[in-house]
Motif scaffolding. Structure first.
Motif, PDB file in Angstrom:
ATOM      1  N   PHE A   1      -6.752 -35.509  -2.891  1.00  0.00           N
ATOM      2  CA  PHE A   1      -7.015 -34.480  -3.903  1.00  0.00           C
ATOM      3  C   PHE A   1      -7.629 -35.169  -5.119  1.00  0.00           C
ATOM      4  N   GLY A   2      -8.866 -34.815  -5.447  1.00  0.00           N
ATOM      5  CA  GLY A   2      -9.628 -35.533  -6.475  1.00  0.00           C
ATOM      6  C   GLY A   2      -9.352 -35.141  -7.900  1.00  0.00           C
ATOM      7  N   LEU A   3      -8.106 -34.777  -8.211  1.00  0.00           N
ATOM      8  CA  LEU A   3      -7.781 -34.392  -9.589  1.00  0.00           C
ATOM      9  C   LEU A   3      -8.009 -35.547 -10.555  1.00  0.00           C
ATOM     10  N   ASP A   4      -7.788 -36.774 -10.088  1.00  0.00           N
ATOM     11  CA  ASP A   4      -7.926 -37.948 -10.946  1.00  0.00           C
ATOM     12  C   ASP A   4      -9.353 -38.179 -11.421  1.00  0.00           C
ATOM     13  N   ASP A   5     -10.331 -37.584 -10.732  1.00  0.00           N
ATOM     14  CA  ASP A   5     -11.722 -37.693 -11.180  1.00  0.00           C
ATOM     15  C   ASP A   5     -11.962 -36.903 -12.458  1.00  0.00           C
ATOM     16  N   TYR A   6     -11.054 -35.975 -12.771  1.00  0.00           N
ATOM     17  CA  TYR A   6     -11.229 -35.100 -13.928  1.00  0.00           C
ATOM     18  C   TYR A   6     -10.202 -35.358 -15.034  1.00  0.00           C
ATOM     19  N   THR A   7      -8.957 -35.657 -14.645  1.00  0.00           N
ATOM     20  CA  THR A   7      -7.926 -35.854 -15.678  1.00  0.00           C
ATOM     21  C   THR A   7      -8.230 -37.041 -16.579  1.00  0.00           C
ATOM     22  N   ARG A   8      -8.981 -38.013 -16.112  1.00  0.00           N
ATOM     23  CA  ARG A   8      -9.307 -39.173 -16.951  1.00  0.00           C
ATOM     24  C   ARG A   8     -10.172 -38.794 -18.154  1.00  0.00           C
ATOM     25  N   TYR A   9     -10.888 -37.657 -18.059  1.00  0.00           N
ATOM     26  CA  TYR A   9     -11.741 -37.217 -19.162  1.00  0.00           C
ATOM     27  C   TYR A   9     -11.026 -36.280 -20.141  1.00  0.00           C
ATOM     28  N   VAL A  10      -9.872 -35.768 -19.735  1.00  0.00           N
ATOM     29  CA  VAL A  10      -9.192 -34.747 -20.542  1.00  0.00           C
ATOM     30  C   VAL A  10      -8.890 -35.211 -21.969  1.00  0.00           C
ATOM     31  N   PRO A  11      -8.391 -36.452 -22.203  1.00  0.00           N
ATOM     32  CA  PRO A  11      -8.127 -36.862 -23.592  1.00  0.00           C
ATOM     33  C   PRO A  11      -9.361 -36.826 -24.500  1.00  0.00           C
ATOM     34  N   ILE A  12     -10.543 -37.098 -23.933  1.00  0.00           N
ATOM     35  CA  ILE A  12     -11.778 -37.018 -24.730  1.00  0.00           C
ATOM     36  C   ILE A  12     -12.038 -35.573 -25.129  1.00  0.00           C
ATOM     37  N   VAL A  13     -11.912 -34.670 -24.160  1.00  0.00           N
ATOM     38  CA  VAL A  13     -12.123 -33.243 -24.431  1.00  0.00           C
ATOM     39  C   VAL A  13     -11.116 -32.751 -25.468  1.00  0.00           C
ATOM     40  N   GLN A  14      -9.867 -33.190 -25.343  1.00  0.00           N
ATOM     41  CA  GLN A  14      -8.821 -32.782 -26.288  1.00  0.00           C
ATOM     42  C   GLN A  14      -9.168 -33.220 -27.714  1.00  0.00           C
ATOM     43  N   MET A  15      -9.649 -34.443 -27.854  1.00  0.00           N
ATOM     44  CA  MET A  15      -9.940 -34.980 -29.183  1.00  0.00           C
ATOM     45  C   MET A  15     -11.053 -34.190 -29.881  1.00  0.00           C
ATOM     46  N   TYR A  16     -12.145 -33.967 -29.164  1.00  0.00           N
ATOM     47  CA  TYR A  16     -13.262 -33.268 -29.792  1.00  0.00           C
ATOM     48  C   TYR A  16     -12.992 -31.782 -29.954  1.00  0.00           C
ATOM     49  N   ALA A  17     -12.195 -31.202 -29.054  1.00  0.00           N
ATOM     50  CA  ALA A  17     -11.793 -29.802 -29.216  1.00  0.00           C
ATOM     51  C   ALA A  17     -10.923 -29.646 -30.456  1.00  0.00           C
ATOM     52  N   ALA A  18     -10.010 -30.621 -30.672  1.00  0.00           N
ATOM     53  CA  ALA A  18      -9.161 -30.594 -31.870  1.00  0.00           C
ATOM     54  C   ALA A  18     -10.014 -30.729 -33.135  1.00  0.00           C
ATOM     55  N   ASP A  19     -11.034 -31.579 -33.092  1.00  0.00           N
ATOM     56  CA  ASP A  19     -11.949 -31.714 -34.237  1.00  0.00           C
ATOM     57  C   ASP A  19     -12.653 -30.394 -34.517  1.00  0.00           C
ATOM     58  N   ALA A  20     -13.138 -29.756 -33.459  1.00  0.00           N
ATOM     59  CA  ALA A  20     -13.863 -28.494 -33.608  1.00  0.00           C
ATOM     60  C   ALA A  20     -12.970 -27.396 -34.166  1.00  0.00           C
ATOM     61  N   LEU A  21     -11.677 -27.466 -33.835  1.00  0.00           N
ATOM     62  CA  LEU A  21     -10.720 -26.456 -34.306  1.00  0.00           C
ATOM     63  C   LEU A  21     -10.141 -26.791 -35.679  1.00  0.00           C
ATOM     64  N   GLY A  22     -10.533 -27.927 -36.236  1.00  0.00           N
ATOM     65  CA  GLY A  22     -10.093 -28.292 -37.582  1.00  0.00           C
ATOM     66  C   GLY A  22      -8.750 -28.980 -37.656  1.00  0.00           C
ATOM     67  N   VAL A  23      -8.259 -29.520 -36.557  1.00  0.00           N
ATOM     68  CA  VAL A  23      -6.991 -30.258 -36.586  1.00  0.00           C
ATOM     69  C   VAL A  23      -7.202 -31.576 -37.334  1.00  0.00           C
ATOM     70  N   GLU A  24      -6.316 -31.870 -38.263  1.00  0.00           N
ATOM     71  CA  GLU A  24      -6.458 -33.083 -39.082  1.00  0.00           C
ATOM     72  C   GLU A  24      -6.280 -34.330 -38.228  1.00  0.00           C
ATOM     73  N   SER A  25      -7.185 -35.283 -38.406  1.00  0.00           N
ATOM     74  CA  SER A  25      -7.134 -36.528 -37.645  1.00  0.00           C
ATOM     75  C   SER A  25      -7.191 -37.722 -38.593  1.00  0.00           C
ATOM     76  N   LYS A  26      -6.999 -38.895 -38.052  1.00  0.00           N
ATOM     77  CA  LYS A  26      -7.018 -40.111 -38.868  1.00  0.00           C
ATOM     78  C   LYS A  26      -8.417 -40.416 -39.380  1.00  0.00           C
ATOM     79  N   ASN A  27      -9.420 -40.219 -38.524  1.00  0.00           N
ATOM     80  CA  ASN A  27     -10.792 -40.601 -38.846  1.00  0.00           C
ATOM     81  C   ASN A  27     -11.767 -39.444 -38.706  1.00  0.00           C
ATOM     82  N   HIS A  28     -12.931 -39.632 -39.299  1.00  0.00           N
ATOM     83  CA  HIS A  28     -14.068 -38.744 -39.134  1.00  0.00           C
ATOM     84  C   HIS A  28     -14.514 -38.783 -37.668  1.00  0.00           C
ATOM     85  N   TRP A  29     -15.137 -37.685 -37.183  1.00  0.00           N
ATOM     86  CA  TRP A  29     -15.519 -37.622 -35.768  1.00  0.00           C
ATOM     87  C   TRP A  29     -16.458 -38.761 -35.369  1.00  0.00           C
ATOM     88  N   PHE A  30     -17.325 -39.207 -36.284  1.00  0.00           N
ATOM     89  CA  PHE A  30     -18.234 -40.304 -35.942  1.00  0.00           C
ATOM     90  C   PHE A  30     -17.448 -41.606 -35.747  1.00  0.00           C
TER      91      PHE A  30
END
Length: 246
Positions: free
Chosen positions: A76-105
């Motif tokens: 079951f190739g779920l691992d081909d996709y779950t490895r990217y999820v943290p990246i999607v989470q980070m930029y989605a949080a930026d887009a939604l205005g969640v406060e982070s340590k650094n600027h998106w760049f």
């Protein structure tokens, strides 16, 4: 005479202030180094522990038990996709205005550096160790797991960015990374030692990148408002969108 005495006092005060500032700076540096060493214990333990069980009878027995539990035909190739999820989470949080340590760049800069370093280490080790995968095959690149080191590197950056403002979000990346490693073993693509060492590599590399983060200050988008950086994942195509809000 009074004027000379005043100048002398000011000169002494400036020296004392300078020494105090240097002392405070040294204290902060020592504290940061101690904190880093404490944080490095876990990933270092994973790397050492995983290396020790690599190729052992325990590892082979563990793999047999896992395949027996999930079935020898499990794939079951779920691992081909779950490895990217943290990246999607980070930029989605930026887009939604969640406060982070650094600027998106700066996030993107740290993520890129961390991925390059962890990939370099992972694939060098693959060539040096020439370990066969549990599913056989002629390509001897089992140790360590590229999927897992990539996943834990991404999760490490997500954690560093949101650990102080959104702990649940910060730790959720490690859930996805652990899922990736687990499925590499369940799919018979890697041994347990491969994923344990890879997890340690990913975590340790991100800790190092953020330890030296203040040194790399360049950010051309620091004063530009209303820009979001969003990843695009579509089948085997990967890219990014730059969005400007007016």
């Amino acid at each position: 005479m009074k004027l000379k005495y005043l100048y002398a006092q000011l000169f002494i005060l400036s020296i004392v202030s300078s020494l105090n500032a240097q002392h405070d700076s040294l204290k902060v540096k020592i504290k940061n180094e101690r904190t880093f060493l404490q944080r490095a214990i876990l990933p270092a333990s994973l790397i050492v522990g995983g290396s020790l069980i690599s190729g052992s009878g325990f590892e082979r027995g563990f793999q047999k038990e896992v395949r027996k539990a999930v079935g020898n035909d499990f794939a079951f190739g779920l691992d081909d996709y779950t490895r990217y999820v943290p990246i999607v989470q980070m930029y989605a949080a930026d887009a939604l205005g969640v406060e982070s340590k650094n600027h998106w760049f700066d996030q993107s800069k740290n993520l890129t550096i961390a991925i390059l370093v962890s990939d370099f280490i992972t694939y060098r080790l693959k060539r040096w160790t020439n370990k066969r995968r549990p599913n056989g095959g002629d390509i001897l690149q089992s140790f360590p797991s590229g999927h897992t080191s990539f996943a834990f590197t991404n999760a490490g950056v997500l954690y560093q960015e949101f650990k102080d403002t959104s702990p649940y979000l910060a730790y959720s990346g490690y859930v996805m990374a652990t899922t990736t490693g687990a499925f590499r073993v369940m799919n018979n693509a890697h041994w347990i030692s491969d994923v344990i060492v890879s997890a340690g590599i990913g975590i340790l590399v991100t800790e190092l990148v953020y330890l030296f983060d203040p040194i790399i200050k360049w950010n051309p988008f620091k004063k530009v408002k209303g820009i979001s950086f969003i990843p695009q994942i579509d089948n085997n195509q990967y890219g990014f969108y730059l969005c400007k809000r007016f």
